[in-house]
Design a protein around this motif. Structure first.
Motif, PDB file in Angstrom:
ATOM      1  N   VAL A   1       0.676  -1.416  -0.208  1.00 31.48           N
ATOM      2  CA  VAL A   1       0.210   0.065   0.003  1.00 31.48           C
ATOM      3  C   VAL A   1       1.075   1.238  -0.108  1.00 31.48           C
ATOM      4  O   VAL A   1       2.013   1.906   1.231  1.00 31.48           O
ATOM      5  N   ILE A   2       0.954   2.033  -1.174  1.00 30.48           N
ATOM      6  CA  ILE A   2       1.842   3.447  -1.166  1.00 30.48           C
ATOM      7  C   ILE A   2       0.640   4.580  -0.688  1.00 30.48           C
ATOM      8  O   ILE A   2      -0.548   4.777  -1.358  1.00 30.48           O
TER       9      ILE A   2
ATOM     10  N   LYS B   1      -4.133   9.975  -1.255  1.00 31.98           N
ATOM     11  CA  LYS B   1      -4.094   8.652  -1.130  1.00 31.98           C
ATOM     12  C   LYS B   1      -3.377   7.401  -1.012  1.00 31.98           C
ATOM     13  O   LYS B   1      -2.805   7.815  -0.919  1.00 31.98           O
ATOM     14  N   GLN B   2      -4.080   6.623  -1.006  1.00 25.42           N
ATOM     15  CA  GLN B   2      -3.278   5.487  -0.485  1.00 25.42           C
ATOM     16  C   GLN B   2      -3.560   4.273  -2.280  1.00 25.42           C
ATOM     17  O   GLN B   2      -4.911   4.477  -1.878  1.00 25.42           O
ATOM     18  N   TYR B   3      -2.584   3.767  -2.278  1.00 22.26           N
ATOM     19  CA  TYR B   3      -2.806   2.879  -4.053  1.00 22.26           C
ATOM     20  C   TYR B   3      -2.599   1.381  -3.464  1.00 22.26           C
ATOM     21  O   TYR B   3      -0.792   1.549  -3.187  1.00 22.26           O
ATOM     22  N   VAL B   4      -2.947   0.394  -4.025  1.00 25.45           N
ATOM     23  CA  VAL B   4      -2.394  -0.878  -3.678  1.00 25.45           C
ATOM     24  C   VAL B   4      -1.326  -0.993  -5.042  1.00 25.45           C
ATOM     25  O   VAL B   4      -1.321  -1.090  -6.074  1.00 25.45           O
ATOM     26  N   VAL B   5      -0.680  -1.747  -5.068  1.00 31.21           N
ATOM     27  CA  VAL B   5       0.528  -1.954  -5.802  1.00 31.21           C
ATOM     28  C   VAL B   5       0.699  -2.351  -5.709  1.00 31.21           C
ATOM     29  O   VAL B   5       1.857  -3.725  -4.678  1.00 31.21           O
TER      30      VAL B   5
ATOM     31  N   ASP C   1       5.207   4.525 -13.780  1.00 33.44           N
ATOM     32  CA  ASP C   1       5.350   6.004 -13.773  1.00 33.44           C
ATOM     33  C   ASP C   1       4.225   6.740 -13.414  1.00 33.44           C
ATOM     34  O   ASP C   1       3.576   5.766 -12.005  1.00 33.44           O
ATOM     35  N   ALA C   2       4.334   7.415 -12.651  1.00 33.43           N
ATOM     36  CA  ALA C   2       3.534   8.171 -11.662  1.00 33.43           C
ATOM     37  C   ALA C   2       1.673   8.378 -12.146  1.00 33.43           C
ATOM     38  O   ALA C   2       1.199   7.942 -11.164  1.00 33.43           O
ATOM     39  N   GLN C   3       1.222   8.860 -13.424  1.00 27.52           N
ATOM     40  CA  GLN C   3      -0.030   7.906 -13.717  1.00 27.52           C
ATOM     41  C   GLN C   3      -0.153   7.213 -13.252  1.00 27.52           C
ATOM     42  O   GLN C   3      -1.534   6.883 -13.123  1.00 27.52           O
ATOM     43  N   ALA C   4       0.548   6.403 -13.955  1.00 25.30           N
ATOM     44  CA  ALA C   4       0.074   4.463 -13.594  1.00 25.30           C
ATOM     45  C   ALA C   4       0.190   4.076 -11.516  1.00 25.30           C
ATOM     46  O   ALA C   4      -1.386   3.593 -11.805  1.00 25.30           O
ATOM     47  N   LEU C   5       0.264   5.503 -11.109  1.00 28.04           N
ATOM     48  CA  LEU C   5       0.098   4.765  -9.785  1.00 28.04           C
ATOM     49  C   LEU C   5      -0.893   4.743  -9.454  1.00 28.04           C
ATOM     50  O   LEU C   5      -1.824   4.668  -8.657  1.00 28.04           O
ATOM     51  N   GLY C   6      -1.442   6.297 -10.527  1.00 30.20           N
ATOM     52  CA  GLY C   6      -2.453   7.607  -9.294  1.00 30.20           C
ATOM     53  C   GLY C   6      -3.836   6.068 -10.059  1.00 30.20           C
ATOM     54  O   GLY C   6      -4.823   6.003  -9.657  1.00 30.20           O
ATOM     55  N   GLU C   7      -3.281   5.292 -11.496  1.00 31.77           N
ATOM     56  CA  GLU C   7      -4.020   3.948 -11.918  1.00 31.77           C
ATOM     57  C   GLU C   7      -4.668   2.907 -11.541  1.00 31.77           C
ATOM     58  O   GLU C   7      -5.331   2.078 -11.768  1.00 31.77           O
TER      59      GLU C   7
ATOM     60  N   PRO D   1      -5.758  -0.133  -8.393  1.00 27.44           N
ATOM     61  CA  PRO D   1      -7.291   0.288  -6.679  1.00 27.44           C
ATOM     62  C   PRO D   1      -6.303   1.298  -6.086  1.00 27.44           C
ATOM     63  O   PRO D   1      -5.546   0.908  -5.337  1.00 27.44           O
ATOM     64  N   GLU D   2      -7.396   2.105  -5.476  1.00 32.29           N
ATOM     65  CA  GLU D   2      -7.069   3.016  -4.387  1.00 32.29           C
ATOM     66  C   GLU D   2      -7.578   1.908  -3.111  1.00 32.29           C
ATOM     67  O   GLU D   2      -8.368   0.705  -3.290  1.00 32.29           O
ATOM     68  N   TYR D   3      -6.422   1.867  -1.795  1.00 30.73           N
ATOM     69  CA  TYR D   3      -6.895   1.444  -0.424  1.00 30.73           C
ATOM     70  C   TYR D   3      -8.229   2.040   0.407  1.00 30.73           C
ATOM     71  O   TYR D   3      -7.905   2.138   1.307  1.00 30.73           O
ATOM     72  N   THR D   4      -9.241   1.254  -0.182  1.00 31.60           N
ATOM     73  CA  THR D   4     -10.332   1.219   0.888  1.00 31.60           C
ATOM     74  C   THR D   4     -10.745   0.240   1.367  1.00 31.60           C
ATOM     75  O   THR D   4     -10.432  -1.410   0.611  1.00 31.60           O
ATOM     76  N   ASP D   5     -12.113   0.372   2.166  1.00 29.89           N
ATOM     77  CA  ASP D   5     -12.413  -1.206   2.352  1.00 29.89           C
ATOM     78  C   ASP D   5     -13.410  -1.823   1.356  1.00 29.89           C
ATOM     79  O   ASP D   5     -13.268  -2.844   1.756  1.00 29.89           O
ATOM     80  N   THR D   6     -13.757  -1.261   0.544  1.00 24.04           N
ATOM     81  CA  THR D   6     -14.704  -2.211  -0.812  1.00 24.04           C
ATOM     82  C   THR D   6     -13.227  -2.887  -1.572  1.00 24.04           C
ATOM     83  O   THR D   6     -13.991  -3.876  -1.462  1.00 24.04           O
ATOM     84  N   TRP D   7     -12.130  -2.009  -1.339  1.00 23.40           N
ATOM     85  CA  TRP D   7     -11.151  -2.594  -2.058  1.00 23.40           C
ATOM     86  C   TRP D   7     -10.560  -4.152  -1.323  1.00 23.40           C
ATOM     87  O   TRP D   7     -10.332  -4.779  -1.793  1.00 23.40           O
TER      88      TRP D   7
END
Length: 186
Positions: free
Chosen positions: A72-73, A84-88, A115-121, A123-129
């Protein structure tokens, strides 16, 4: 000394598999032992810029086999990605070690193949995810166990059938041999 490693090798919560970086572009022997605790809060760098951090490691997610599933980034407010937090997933990053010979001074940095744009794409680390990923991984685990059991049953049945046919063929050959022997003695 610096090392890089993909984090898709089996670990225990405090262990990570790794490769030793001999030069800026050559990957060599595994380093062997990594600290999950020290990985938390490690700086994260995008593929396009290995000098400016775009976030930090917030969490390490493990699967049922205690292998690294993803990181989780936390992108904070960097690069206009918002707070935001992203799952990689594990296949999209490597870890670099600095001061690996000193427990007090060990440091890690995470390098994305995004790249930074792909990181933003990602999934967000949320309860739903979390709930969807947990359910999907549990279903995959269940399907794997059922598939393995089914494969075993199919293999066992096919082997049993093959042995029965081989036994029948041997019995028939034996009977024909006995008949031929009986005919020859008459």
């Amino acid at each position: 000394m610096t090392s890089r490693t993909p984090l898709n090798t089996a670990i225990r919560p405090v262990l990570f598999g790794a490769s030793l970086l001999l030069s800026a572009s050559a990957i060599a022997a595994p380093e062997g032992l990594y600290s999950a605790n020290e990985l938390l809060d490690a700086d994260v760098y995008a593929k396009s810029d290995s000098t400016e951090a775009i976030g930090e490691v917030e969490d390490v997610l493990l699967d049922n086999d205690m292998r690294v599933h993803s990181l989780v980034i936390d992108a904070g407010d960097l690069l206009d990605l918002g707070d935001k937090q992203y799952v990689v997933d594990a296949e999209h990053f490597t870890v670099e070690t600095r001061n690996g010979d000193s427990l007090e001074n060990i440091e890690y940095s995470v390098h994305l193949d995004l790249d930074a744009q792909a990181l933003g794409e990602q999934p967000e680390y949320t309860d739903t995810w979390w709930n969807q990923a947990k359910d999907n991984l549990q279903q995959a685990w269940s399907d794997t166990k059922e598939g393995a059991a089914s494969a075993w049953e199919t293999t066992r049945s096919a082997t049993s059938d093959a042995l029965d046919k081989a036994g029948d063929a041997l019995k028939s050959a034996g009977e024909k041999t006995q008949q031929a022997a009986d005919d020859a003695t008459q």
